[in-house]
Every structure is written in structure tokens, then in C-alpha cells.
Design an enzyme around this catalytic site. Structure first.
Site, PDB file in Angstrom:
ATOM      1  N   HIS A 183      -1.144  13.728  -4.109  1.00 31.05           N
ATOM      2  CA  HIS A 183      -0.427  12.452  -3.858  1.00 31.05           C
ATOM      3  C   HIS A 183       1.030  12.744  -3.388  1.00 31.05           C
ATOM      4  O   HIS A 183       1.550  12.132  -2.792  1.00 31.05           O
ATOM      5  CB  HIS A 183      -0.491  11.545  -4.870  1.00 31.05           C
ATOM      6  CG  HIS A 183      -1.815  10.722  -4.820  1.00 31.05           C
ATOM      7  ND1 HIS A 183      -3.041  11.325  -5.224  1.00 31.05           N
ATOM      8  CD2 HIS A 183      -2.127   9.590  -3.906  1.00 31.05           C
ATOM      9  CE1 HIS A 183      -4.011  10.520  -4.637  1.00 31.05           C
ATOM     10  NE2 HIS A 183      -3.397   9.603  -3.944  1.00 31.05           N
ATOM     11  N   ARG A 290      -2.056   1.192  -1.321  1.00 36.39           N
ATOM     12  CA  ARG A 290      -2.980   1.737  -2.641  1.00 36.39           C
ATOM     13  C   ARG A 290      -2.090   0.988  -3.755  1.00 36.39           C
ATOM     14  O   ARG A 290      -0.992   0.898  -4.305  1.00 36.39           O
ATOM     15  CB  ARG A 290      -2.243   3.048  -2.740  1.00 36.39           C
ATOM     16  CG  ARG A 290      -2.809   4.002  -1.866  1.00 36.39           C
ATOM     17  CD  ARG A 290      -2.359   5.645  -1.976  1.00 36.39           C
ATOM     18  NE  ARG A 290      -3.015   6.426  -1.468  1.00 36.39           N
ATOM     19  CZ  ARG A 290      -2.929   7.096  -0.306  1.00 36.39           C
ATOM     20  NH1 ARG A 290      -1.939   6.877   0.534  1.00 36.39           N
ATOM     21  NH2 ARG A 290      -3.738   8.027   0.144  1.00 36.39           N
ATOM     22  N   ARG A 326      -6.466  -2.014  -1.187  1.00 35.66           N
ATOM     23  CA  ARG A 326      -7.345  -1.480  -1.795  1.00 35.66           C
ATOM     24  C   ARG A 326      -7.234  -1.523  -3.362  1.00 35.66           C
ATOM     25  O   ARG A 326      -6.385  -1.601  -3.921  1.00 35.66           O
ATOM     26  CB  ARG A 326      -7.186   0.219  -1.845  1.00 35.66           C
ATOM     27  CG  ARG A 326      -8.294   0.787  -2.581  1.00 35.66           C
ATOM     28  CD  ARG A 326      -8.200   2.317  -2.172  1.00 35.66           C
ATOM     29  NE  ARG A 326      -6.915   2.871  -2.680  1.00 35.66           N
ATOM     30  CZ  ARG A 326      -6.776   4.323  -2.702  1.00 35.66           C
ATOM     31  NH1 ARG A 326      -7.363   4.823  -1.979  1.00 35.66           N
ATOM     32  NH2 ARG A 326      -5.824   4.783  -3.494  1.00 35.66           N
ATOM     33  N   GLU A 425     -15.676   7.530   1.469  1.00 37.72           N
ATOM     34  CA  GLU A 425     -15.146   8.628   0.948  1.00 37.72           C
ATOM     35  C   GLU A 425     -16.100   9.600   0.147  1.00 37.72           C
ATOM     36  O   GLU A 425     -15.625  10.414  -0.722  1.00 37.72           O
ATOM     37  CB  GLU A 425     -13.868   8.518   0.136  1.00 37.72           C
ATOM     38  CG  GLU A 425     -13.753   7.192  -0.828  1.00 37.72           C
ATOM     39  CD  GLU A 425     -12.538   6.921  -1.297  1.00 37.72           C
ATOM     40  OE1 GLU A 425     -11.419   7.581  -1.375  1.00 37.72           O
ATOM     41  OE2 GLU A 425     -12.424   5.816  -2.016  1.00 37.72           O
ATOM     42  N   ASN A 448      -9.379  12.187   2.498  1.00 38.09           N
ATOM     43  CA  ASN A 448      -8.638  13.291   1.427  1.00 38.09           C
ATOM     44  C   ASN A 448     -10.098  13.343   0.546  1.00 38.09           C
ATOM     45  O   ASN A 448     -10.151  14.459   0.156  1.00 38.09           O
ATOM     46  CB  ASN A 448      -7.685  12.390   0.832  1.00 38.09           C
ATOM     47  CG  ASN A 448      -6.801  11.726   1.843  1.00 38.09           C
ATOM     48  OD1 ASN A 448      -6.499  12.270   3.015  1.00 38.09           O
ATOM     49  ND2 ASN A 448      -5.676  10.933   1.326  1.00 38.09           N
ATOM     50  N   ASP A 449     -10.695  12.339   0.145  1.00 38.70           N
ATOM     51  CA  ASP A 449     -11.872  12.582  -0.975  1.00 38.70           C
ATOM     52  C   ASP A 449     -13.063  12.881  -0.144  1.00 38.70           C
ATOM     53  O   ASP A 449     -13.891  13.718  -0.812  1.00 38.70           O
ATOM     54  CB  ASP A 449     -12.139  11.177  -1.564  1.00 38.70           C
ATOM     55  CG  ASP A 449     -10.993  11.102  -2.822  1.00 38.70           C
ATOM     56  OD1 ASP A 449     -10.976  12.237  -3.522  1.00 38.70           O
ATOM     57  OD2 ASP A 449     -10.436   9.979  -3.048  1.00 38.70           O
ATOM     58  N   ARG A 459      -9.296  18.639  -3.994  1.00 41.94           N
ATOM     59  CA  ARG A 459      -8.339  18.245  -2.976  1.00 41.94           C
ATOM     60  C   ARG A 459      -6.979  19.058  -3.417  1.00 41.94           C
ATOM     61  O   ARG A 459      -6.057  19.384  -2.404  1.00 41.94           O
ATOM     62  CB  ARG A 459      -8.086  17.035  -2.613  1.00 41.94           C
ATOM     63  CG  ARG A 459      -7.664  16.042  -3.848  1.00 41.94           C
ATOM     64  CD  ARG A 459      -7.870  14.623  -3.547  1.00 41.94           C
ATOM     65  NE  ARG A 459      -6.807  14.101  -3.071  1.00 41.94           N
ATOM     66  CZ  ARG A 459      -6.988  12.616  -2.736  1.00 41.94           C
ATOM     67  NH1 ARG A 459      -8.007  12.084  -2.939  1.00 41.94           N
ATOM     68  NH2 ARG A 459      -5.763  11.928  -2.163  1.00 41.94           N
ATOM     69  N   CYS A 496      -8.151   5.897   6.821  1.00 44.00           N
ATOM     70  CA  CYS A 496      -6.785   5.813   6.000  1.00 44.00           C
ATOM     71  C   CYS A 496      -6.598   7.235   5.515  1.00 44.00           C
ATOM     72  O   CYS A 496      -5.736   7.372   4.682  1.00 44.00           O
ATOM     73  CB  CYS A 496      -6.642   4.691   5.174  1.00 44.00           C
ATOM     74  SG  CYS A 496      -8.070   4.450   3.974  1.00 44.00           S
TER      75      CYS A 496
HETATM   76  C1  PEP Z   1      -8.705   9.074   0.653  1.00 47.79           C
HETATM   77  O1  PEP Z   1      -9.364   9.397  -0.301  1.00 47.79           O
HETATM   78  O2  PEP Z   1      -8.633   9.634   1.825  1.00 47.79           O
HETATM   79  C2  PEP Z   1      -7.800   8.098   0.497  1.00 47.79           C
HETATM   80  C3  PEP Z   1      -7.051   7.356   1.493  1.00 47.79           C
HETATM   81  O3  PEP Z   1      -7.608   7.585  -0.807  1.00 47.79           O
HETATM   82  P1  PEP Z   1      -6.554   8.512  -1.749  1.00 47.79           P
HETATM   83  O4  PEP Z   1      -5.893   9.529  -1.147  1.00 47.79           O
HETATM   84  O5  PEP Z   1      -5.585   7.374  -2.627  1.00 47.79           O
HETATM   85  O6  PEP Z   1      -7.467   8.830  -2.642  1.00 47.79           O
HETATM   86 MG    MG Z   2      -9.521   8.477  -1.890  1.00 50.82          MG
END
Ligand code: PEP
Ligand code: MG
Length: 561
Positions: A183, A290, A326, A425, A448-449, A459, A496
Site C-alpha cells: 500500500h 478505498r 468500495r 480479484e 493487485n489481489d 503481493r 482498478c
Molecule cells: C486490488 O486488489 O487490485 C485492489 C485495487 O485493491 P487493494 O489494492 O486495495 O487491495
Molecule cells: Mg484488493
């Protein structure tokens, strides 16, 4: 020169401030000079009181009310009685007496049946730590009030730290751990702050005040750079700044490919300050808000009213543009003090996001009601994170319907046609996209997930960073399934996750038919430039070629050609 991994491009110069999060060591012994020990406790305690009074002067609204309540609590003698007793009557040293004395009050509150009262134990714990820091003469750093051109150096930055940071005074971030999708890296890119991760022991190697030049692309960090090194970095910075100026001309241009395909370019937001940043890019909306920021660093779970005010403010600032909020996505790498989540062996596979919300319905309903109420002030959509099964989607929608019913019976307005979407995700969601798409209004792919769950590589874990790879053919095929599933049901598919703003990935996504790209504010103009200069037909040919490939290396090479 030190070398780590560049996680947010740009060149930064500045002076180091190290965030140390060492545990406070509690020593226990008996003292002879009880008077001296007591005097020292009183002095330090009063210093903390005075600091709190000073801090209050700059506050207003809810923050002021919270701090005033803190102050009243601190002035109550019951809070310190036990500590004083342990020093005076048992001759314990001040550190031990403070720890124990405060802990007895913390336990008292924790065990109260009333939720509000039991949550006050968090406030007392905070106070205890401030007093202990003072007694031990440890400096606490106010992340909201940093000097200009600060380079933040830390083992890792917590999500709650990034929420407090005064980004305009930060010119670089260096951490010992983390990867490009942790993050802190996402936040750094959002604010166009150069960042380097994974330099072992950097908090021990550097000293507060060291002058640093860093390159967020190559991951190079120069400590007290030589004249040559300084000039080299300066030159790179100039090139970087020139590109930024050149991109400005895309601000007011619609992202339409040379052969007429209209894509949407939106931005992601993590904290309220991001809204100003997003507005400067003229993004077409917020593809991911977020909502964790509302809960962050708050000792208690924010009420419906508190949340409503924040959502209302965001949607009003964005005018007619869509804001996709979200719902709460905690757990995994996102901790929240107010939730006191259980420690789990596999937090990424455990109790998180929608799973928590479907379990703690009161918390979920407060958020949904706040969102519905805010929906009349702008163009707000709701998105559920971490959907793995159709039952979860149905359950979440049922709870949303309950909230709508309640509001109707209370004569409170909301947008009856509010759009409800889900994040894709988790591989099971991509694989069942056809079915899920029939029961919601839009998808947004969270790469990302999705990457970590597809290849089973965390990650932020550097040991498996080579496996965590957006070029993995399995990931790309799942993205295609999500897009196709959405289109078959006639709904929009966005993305996203960080991949949506990646210059090398955008042509592939265009070729796969992605409708909406939502990314860090700092990538918006570049994405518009790339899309404007592409031909959709060429992208489709490229995507077909990529879909036939079985090797990540080959895919990466082709996309970076
Ligand atoms: C993702 O998982 O791609 C996402 C946008 O959510 P976060 O990065 O907040 O887990
Ligand atoms: Mg995510």
C-alpha cells in the site's frame, strides 16, 4: 550508493527522517529515591498534557471534540492513581509503574459490557504509550507536520501512517520491506513521490538529517551524493519534469484511440486529500475510493453520521463525475485499530473485506446507509470487494436492500437507481464472471489481489516477487474471462488494480476490451496519451498473440517491445 527496488518513479532530494517502531522495553526494578521518581513522572505527565493542549489549538470539528475528550480523560486522577501508588508505596521504577498502572485501567475498560466504554481502552493505551515515550525521552514524529523535503525512512510504513502523511512535504520514501503493490508504494505513486523499497537495514544505515538523492525508477539511493552524482540525478529530474509538462496537453482530451474506441480513464483515491490531486488530472471520475481511510487511525468504528459527512463531501467535490466507493476492505495487509482482528496464520486467505462485513452486519449497515444517504449529492456507486461466491454477492445485496427499506420508512432520500458492482480479484470470481455479471451493474478487476491469488504468491513478499507477475498467462486469461463475462451480460468492466495504469499493459487491456481504466492520479495523463496514440485493432491483434503464449517472460518481452 545503496540499491533497492524502485517502486514509484521520480527523483527526490531531501533530508532523512527515520520512523522507528521499536518496542518499548519495560524494565522492572525497585528504586530508593521515590521522591525523584514521582517528580519525574509528574513532570513528564504534565508535559504530555501541555502538548495535547497545544495540539488542540489547531483542531476543529470532530477532531477537536475527540481531543477535548482525551484531555478530560487525562486530567482525571483515576488514570494515574495506580501508577503513583506503585511508585510511592511499592517503590517500583517509573517505567514499570506506568506500564502496570495504566494497564490496570485499560483492562478495566476492556472488560466493560458497553461497547463504547470498552473501546475507550484504545484511547488509554495510546496515552500510555505517549507517556512512556516521554519518560524514555523518545521522540515521536508527527507525520502531518514534517519539514519541507523530508525523505521518510522506515522498516515499513503502515496504511495508517500513509493516511496521516503530509505528502506535500515528502520528497521520497525508502523502506526495508514491501514491493511495488504494497500500500505504501501505491500511495507514493498516487502522490508522485519517488520511492524505493527493500533496502535491508536502511533504518540503521542512515541517520536523521542525512542528505539523500534517490531514483524511484532504478532503486538507487545516494547518501550525501558527490557533485557528479548530484548532477546526474538533477539531469534525470529535469527529463522527468519535462515529460510531466508535455503530458499536460492530455488533460482535457478524451481518451479515444486513433480508430475511434472510447475508453474511460478514472483515478483511484485512498485519502480525502487525493480528491484535489485527482481534480488536477481531470480524470473522468473515481474508479476506486478505498473507504478504509474513514476507519483508519480512529480508535472507534466511525458512526453512520461521520461516514455520511465524508462520502457526501467527496461526491460533492466530484460533481457529476462517478465516484465508485468500495465498501470496507480490511484484513490481509490492512489492519484497523478499531477492529481488533484475530491473529491468523494466513491473513490473506482469512477473515477479510466482505467476509467481515457479512459477519458484522451492524458495521456493514452503517456504511451502506451512509453511502445511500450520500448518493443523492452526486454520482455515487457502491462496490463490494473480495467477492468469491455468488452467495456473498446476493447476501451483500440483500443487506443493501434492507438498508434501502429502512431509509424509505424513515423518509430519508437516496438514489433508488444506485449502481452496485463488484471487484474481480479472486480467481473464482473471474471464472464465474458470466453468472456474477447477471447480478450486478459493473465489474472492476483488482489485479493487485488477483495476481497473488492466481499464482499463490503474496503481493508484498520479496521472496516470491518473481512469481507475483502480471505477465503470467493465467492472470491474463482470467482478466479476459472477467471482461468477456461482463460484456456478455451487457455491463461495464473496469480495472482498478495497479496494472490499469501500467504503460506496457494498457495496449493489452485495450485489446482485451477493457472499458474503464482506474489508476493512480499521477498515471492518468500518461494513460490518456497512450490510449490516444493507439489503434484498437492493433491492440486486439496483440492481445490475441499474447493469449496464445504460455510463458510470462515471452509475454513481458512482447509487451515491452
Ligand atoms: C486490488 O486488489 O487490485 C485492489 C485495487 O485493491 P487493494 O489494492 O486495495 O487491495
Ligand atoms: Mg484488493
Amino acid at each position: 550508493m545503496l540499491k533497492g527496488r524502485g517502486v514509484s518513479v521520480g527523483i527526490g532530494f531531501g533530508n532523512v527522517v527515520i520512523l522507528r517502531d521499536e518496542e518499548i522495553k519495560i524494565t522492572k526494578n525497585k528504586v530508593k529515591d521515590v521522591e525523584h521518581e514521582l517528580e519525574y513522572f509528574n513532570k513528564c505527565y504534565n508535559d504530555v498534557l501541555r502538548e495535547t493542549e497545544e495540539m488542540i489549538k489547531d483542531l476543529s470539528g470532530t477532531e477537536l471534540e475527540i481531543m477535548q475528550a482525551y484531555l478530560i480523560m487525562m486530567q482525571d486522577p483515576t488514570l494515574t492513581n495506580q501508577t503513583i501508588n506503585l511508585i510511592q508505596n511499592e517503590q517500583y521504577n517509573v517505567i514499570y509503574a506506568t506500564e502496570e498502572g495504566f494497564n490496570s485501567i485499560i483492562d478495566l475498560f476492556k472488560n466493560m459490557d458497553d461497547t463504547y466504554m470498552s473501546e475507550r481502552s484504545f484511547d488509554i493505551k495510546k496515552k500510555k504509550n505517549r507517556v512512556l515515550n516521554r519518560l524514555l525521552n523518545r521522540k515521536t514524529i508527527n507525520l502531518g507536520k514534517l519539514e519541507k523535503n523530508t525523505i521518510i525512512v522506515a522498516k515499513e510504513l503502515k496504511t495508517s501512517d500513509t493516511a496521516k502523511l503530509n505528502y506535500s512535504n515528502v520528497s521520497g520514501i525508502i523502506t526495508e520491506i514491501g514491493g511495488s503493490n504494497s500500500h505504501v508504494s501505491i500511495m507514493a505513486r498516487n502522490h508522485a513521490i519517488p520511492a524505493v523499497a527493500r533496502i535491508s537495514d536502511i533504518t540503521k544505515i542512515l541517520r536523521d538529517g542525512d542528505f539523500i538523492g534517490l531514483d524511484g525508477q532504478t532503486g538507487e539511493v545516494f547518501v550525501n551524493p558527490s557533485e557528479d552524482e548530484y548532477q546526474m540525478l538533477l539531469k534525470k529530474k529535469e527529463t522527468f519534469d519535462t515529460e510531466k509538462v508535455e503530458l499536460e496537453k492530455y488533460r482535457d482530451i478524451d481518451p479515444i484511440t486513433a480508430d475511434g474506441y472510447r475508453a474511460e480513464v478514472m483515478a483511484n483515491a485512498g485519502v480525502p486529500d487525493d480528491i484535489d490531486l485527482i481534480k488536477t488530472t481531470n480524470a473522468e471520475g473515481i474508479g476506486l475510493l478505498r473507504s478504509e481511510f474513514i476507519y483508519m487511525d480512529s480508535p472507534t468504528i466511525p458512526t453512520e453520521e461521520e461516514q455520511f459527512k465524508q462520502y457526501k463531501s467527496v461526491v460533492m467535490q466530484m460533481g457529476e463525475k462517478e465516484v465508485i466507493v468500495r465498501t470496507l476492505d480490511i484484513g490481509g495487509d490492512k489492519e484497523l485499530k478499531s477492529f481488533d482482528l484475530p491473529k491468523e496464520t494466513n491473513p490473506f486467505l482469512g477473515y477479510r473485506a466482505i467476509r467481515i462485513c457479512l459477519d458484522r452486519i451492524t458495521v456493514f449497515k452503517a456504511q451502506l446507509r451512509a453511502l445511500l444517504r450520500a448518493s443523492v449529492f452526486g454520482n455515487l456507486s457502491i462496490m463490494f470487494p473480495m467477492i468469491a461466491t455468488i452467495e456473498e454477492l446476493r447476501e451483500a445485496k440483500d443487506i443493501l436492500e434492507d438498508c434501502k427499506k429502512e431509509l424509505r420508512s424513515e423518509n430519508i432520500d437516496f438514489n433508488e437507481n444506485i449502481k452496485v458492482g463488484i471487484m474481480i480479484e479472486i480467481p473464482s470470481a473471474a471464472l464465474t464472471a458470466n453468472e456474477l455479471a447477471r447480478e450486478c451493474d459493473f465489474f472492476s478487476i483488482g489485479t493487485n489481489d488477483l495476481i497473488q491469488y492466481t499464482v499463490a504468491a503474496e503481493r508484498g513478499n520479496e521472496k516470491v516477487a518473481n512469481i507475483y507477475n502480471k505477465y503470467n498467462p493465467g492472470v491474463i486469461r482470467l482478466i479476459k474471462m472477467a471482461i468477456d463475462g461482463a460484456h456478455q451480460a451487457g455491463i461495464k468492466c473496469g480495472m482498478c488494480g495497479e496494472a490499469a495504469g501500467d504503460a506496457h499493459y494498457i495496449p493489452l487491456l485495450l485489446g482485451l476490451g477493457l472499458d474503464e481504466f482506474s489508476m493512480n492520479a499521477s498515471s492518468v495523463l500518461r494513460a490518456k496519451k497512450i490510449i490516444t496514440n493507439m489503434n484498437k485493432k492493433d491492440c486486439e491483434i496483440l492481445a490475441n498473440e499474447i493469449l496464445k503464449m504460455s510463458s510470462s517472460t515471452e509475454i513481458e518481452k512482447t509487451l515491452k517491445k
